[in-house]
Design a protein around this motif. Structure first.
Motif, short mmCIF file in Angstrom:
data_model
loop_
_atom_site.label_atom_id
_atom_site.label_comp_id
_atom_site.label_asym_id
_atom_site.label_seq_id
_atom_site.Cartn_x
_atom_site.Cartn_y
_atom_site.Cartn_z
N PHE A 203 0.75 -1.39 0.20
CA PHE A 203 0.24 -0.48 -0.04
C PHE A 203 0.52 1.40 -0.04
O PHE A 203 0.30 2.32 -1.06
N LEU A 204 1.81 1.37 1.09
CA LEU A 204 3.08 2.38 1.15
C LEU A 204 3.39 2.64 0.29
O LEU A 204 3.46 4.07 -0.67
N VAL A 222 -2.27 0.41 9.99
CA VAL A 222 -1.16 -0.05 9.52
C VAL A 222 -0.36 -0.53 9.09
O VAL A 222 0.39 -0.59 11.08
N ASP A 223 0.26 -0.98 8.83
CA ASP A 223 2.15 -1.97 9.55
C ASP A 223 2.83 -0.91 9.43
O ASP A 223 3.58 -0.20 9.24
N ALA A 229 9.75 1.87 8.08
CA ALA A 229 11.22 1.90 6.83
C ALA A 229 10.62 2.89 5.89
O ALA A 229 11.48 3.60 5.03
N GLU A 230 9.52 3.89 5.60
CA GLU A 230 9.54 4.81 4.43
C GLU A 230 9.59 5.53 5.11
O GLU A 230 10.32 6.89 4.84
N ARG A 232 12.25 6.69 7.23
CA ARG A 232 13.13 6.38 7.28
C ARG A 232 13.72 7.07 6.17
O ARG A 232 14.98 7.53 6.18
N ARG A 233 13.58 6.98 5.19
CA ARG A 233 13.59 6.89 3.38
C ARG A 233 13.81 8.37 3.15
O ARG A 233 14.37 8.75 2.02
N GLY A 234 12.37 8.79 3.93
CA GLY A 234 12.52 10.24 3.16
C GLY A 234 11.90 10.89 2.88
O GLY A 234 10.70 11.17 2.06
N ARG A 235 11.01 8.92 2.21
CA ARG A 235 10.27 9.33 0.64
C ARG A 235 8.28 9.59 1.47
O ARG A 235 8.49 10.22 0.32
N LEU A 236 7.86 9.52 2.62
CA LEU A 236 6.35 9.58 2.74
C LEU A 236 6.71 10.24 4.04
O LEU A 236 7.56 10.66 5.02
N ARG A 237 5.54 11.23 4.08
CA ARG A 237 5.18 11.38 5.49
C ARG A 237 3.69 10.93 6.15
O ARG A 237 2.98 10.39 5.79
#
Length: 315
Positions: A203-204, A222-223, A229-230, A232-237
């Motif tokens: 989903f993410l 939510v998992d 993980a997302e 930490r990557r800075g891809r999502l907020r």
């Protein structure tokens, strides 16, 4: 005479003038001196853990009225023969209100501005805002519908998704495509077997880079590991009113990750709640006294007609 058990003296003070011919006691599950006589309606404390419902096993109670909308884990702990009603019409508007606040705060950088202000630092940055953005609301029940209505004046495009497609509401088959185009994704589904872990790694991964995930549903939807993980990557907020685990313990990664706004499960707990829950209880008393079924039974068994002596259900 109707028998009513309330969890607080404050609730009794508010309701007593509105309920004639009603015997009112104050007691909460787990407290000493439980009611010995049959109880027609027992109102639970706000946000009581479902496991505490086991304390009702020795009572003769017909109907239980919750002060919350969610009823996850209730069926696992509710003693047999009791009808459990959730608080429809109490929290939907307030939860949607907080969801709007979370979206606006995250989009406009309010948490960062507050931290800058604490340090006496003036740091001007352009933020994305809501105008012209696509907001995807997953869940088109009371909270989702109220949220869509509140988002309308912000000049954002709002899509609703529910398990049953209908006019103006997408079905699950449309979710992957909608996720890819959404700037903001708000989770507003009840916690059920099919929604637990709904927001997983897949989903993410479908969400666009830089998108905001807002959860005002339940933490277990939510998992958490996949979300961390997302982030930490800075891809999502993320803006989260609920978490898994909850309460979120000190030292948990979510506290320190960038782009995360957390509120302590405060969605429905606004001062408008008092009058709304009062109306629910008064209506349930009226219905039980008239021999009508209680409203919004979501777990347990439906009681028969309440007798003049009270306790028309479990014995």
């Amino acid at each position: 005479m109707m028998s009513l058990v309330l969890p607080t003296e404050d609730l009794r003070r508010r309701l007593e003038p509105r309920l004639d011919n009603t015997r009112i006691q104050v007691w909460r599950p787990g407290a000493p001196r439980p009611p010995a006589d049959p109880v027609d309606l027992l109102v639970l404390p706000y946000m009581i853990p479902a496991a505490e419902l086991r304390a009702l096993a020795e009572l003769r109670v017909s109907v239980v009225q919750s002060q919350t909308l969610g009823y996850d884990h209730v069926a696992e702990h509710l003693p047999a023969g009791i009808a459990y009603c959730n608080a429809v019409g109490v929290h939907e508007g307030s939860t949607a209100e907080l969801a709007v606040a979370l979206v606006l705060a995250a989009q406009r950088g309010i948490p960062e501005a507050v931290r800058d202000a604490d340090r006496g630092r003036w740091h001007h940055r352009r933020r994305p805002g809501l105008a012209g953005k696509r907001v995807l609301v997953v869940g088109a029940g009371g909270v989702g519908s109220e949220l869509a209505r509140r988002l309308a004046p912000f000049d954002a495009h709002v899509d609703l998704v529910a398990r049953t497609p209908r006019a103006g509401v997408h079905g699950p088959a449309d979710l992957p495509g909608l996720l890819a185009g959404a700037d903001v994704v708000v989770i507003a589904v009840p916690l059920r077997a099919e929604t637990r872990g709904l927001v997983d790694a897949g989903f993410l991964a479908r969400m666009r880079d830089g998108a905001l995930l807002v959860n005002v549903a339940r933490g277990e939807v939510v998992d958490t590991g996949a979300l961390v993980a997302e982030l930490r990557r800075g891809r999502l907020r993320a803006a989260l009113d609920v978490t898994d685990p909850e309460p979120l313990p000190p030292g948990h990664p979510l506290w320190d990750l960038p782009g995360v706004l957390i509120t302590p499960h405060a969605g429905g707990d606004a001062d408008a709640m008092d009058e709304r829950i009062d109306r629910v209880v008064v209506e349930q008393v009226r219905r039980l006294r008239a021999g009508e079924p209680p409203r919004n039974v979501v777990a347990g068994s439906r009681p028969g007609r309440v007798s003049a002596g009270g306790g028309g259900g479990r014995r």
